[in-house]
Write an enzyme that holds these catalytic residues in place. Structure first.
Site, PDB file in Angstrom:
ATOM      1  N   SER A  12       0.853  -1.193   0.000  1.00 46.74           N
ATOM      2  CA  SER A  12       0.000   0.000   0.000  1.00 46.74           C
ATOM      3  C   SER A  12       0.886   1.240   0.000  1.00 46.74           C
ATOM      4  O   SER A  12       2.078   1.156   0.273  1.00 46.74           O
ATOM      5  CB  SER A  12      -0.873   0.010   1.260  1.00 46.74           C
ATOM      6  N   CYS A  13       0.279   2.376  -0.274  1.00 47.45           N
ATOM      7  CA  CYS A  13       0.981   3.659  -0.270  1.00 47.45           C
ATOM      8  C   CYS A  13       1.720   3.844   1.059  1.00 47.45           C
ATOM      9  O   CYS A  13       1.126   3.595   2.105  1.00 47.45           O
ATOM     10  CB  CYS A  13      -0.028   4.791  -0.464  1.00 47.45           C
ATOM     11  N   PRO A  14       2.988   4.226   1.083  1.00 48.02           N
ATOM     12  CA  PRO A  14       3.809   4.669  -0.046  1.00 48.02           C
ATOM     13  C   PRO A  14       4.688   3.560  -0.623  1.00 48.02           C
ATOM     14  O   PRO A  14       5.685   3.868  -1.268  1.00 48.02           O
ATOM     15  CB  PRO A  14       4.665   5.757   0.596  1.00 48.02           C
ATOM     16  N   GLY A  15       4.343   2.300  -0.393  1.00 44.63           N
ATOM     17  CA  GLY A  15       5.178   1.184  -0.824  1.00 44.63           C
ATOM     18  C   GLY A  15       5.563   1.216  -2.296  1.00 44.63           C
ATOM     19  O   GLY A  15       6.753   1.115  -2.625  1.00 44.63           O
TER      20      GLY A  15
END
Lengths: 139, 82
Positions: free
Chosen positions: B21-24
């Site tokens: 998920s963000c920021p992944g």
């Protein structure tokens, strides 16, 4: 061109706000910002070695704590300590423990805190860094 | 680039960040960009709607060329040139 600078006054010791701080740190890391984090009162509790991985307190929407924690797992979100560590590996992040905050939680020396912490400092360093930063946040 | 051009574009590097998920995905892109040469093309696979908007802005700030996005079943293919 010099990197942009971000300072973060990290007050909260709850996993919801620490997770948010980790997400923002990720954004700063992606942009190669120089980041200085000042760990203030309740955050110093979360940074203590004995608390970092076991503390599951949330600051807001507290009646949904279980759902929140389960969702972090479902979404494969890194623990906040891992998010902070990733950011440190990718950009210049310094983490300072406020000396007063440390003492509140019986943390007198750097070794009382997880190895993400770089040093123990006074508020003067925060004021100087905040004055020089492009972005200054309080979480 | 047009969707047709993107659909036949051969990337030099693929970053599959669909499990994060963000920021992944953005961080995965940042790590991987160091592994390709200037002028090479990278595609980032992400199921995260926010990343679709973040990568073009990130490219603009960092001096990379955003080439476009293909919408696949349940994820996006985001292309950029270093």
């Amino acid at each position: 061109m010099a990197n942009k600078k971000m300072t973060l006054a990290l007050f909260s010791g709850s996993v919801d706000k620490l997770t948010a701080a980790g997400v923002i740190l990720g954004g700063a890391a992606a942009e190669d910002m120089d980041v200085e984090i000042f760990v203030l009162l309740q955050a110093a509790f979360a940074f203590k070695k004995e608390n970092a991985m076991t503390n599951e307190r949330v600051a807001e929407i507290t009646d949904k704590q279980d759902e929140f924690l389960a969702s972090l797992k479902r979404l494969n979100a890194p623990h906040w300590t891992e998010a902070f560590r990733n950011a440190k590996e990718m950009t210049n992040v310094k983490i300072h423990i406020c000396g007063f905050a440390g003492k509140v939680w019986h943390g007198e020396k750097l070794d009382d805190f997880i190895d993400l912490a770089d040093d123990i400092c006074g508020i003067g360093e925060y004021m100087t860094a905040a004055e020089e930063s492009d972005i200054n946040l309080f979480i | 680039m047009t969707q047709e051009e993107l659909s036949v574009l051969k990337a030099d590097k693929t970053v599959d960040a669909r499990g994060t998920s963000c920021p992944g995905p953005l961080l995965a892109a940042k790590k991987a960009i160091g592994e390709i040469d200037k002028g090479q093309i990278m595609e980032v696979l992400s199921a995260d709607e926010g990343t679709r908007r973040d990568i073009p802005k990130w490219c603009n700030k960092k001096g990379f060329e955003y080439l476009g996005t293909l919408e696949e079943s349940g994820y996006f293919k985001i292309f950029l040139k270093k």
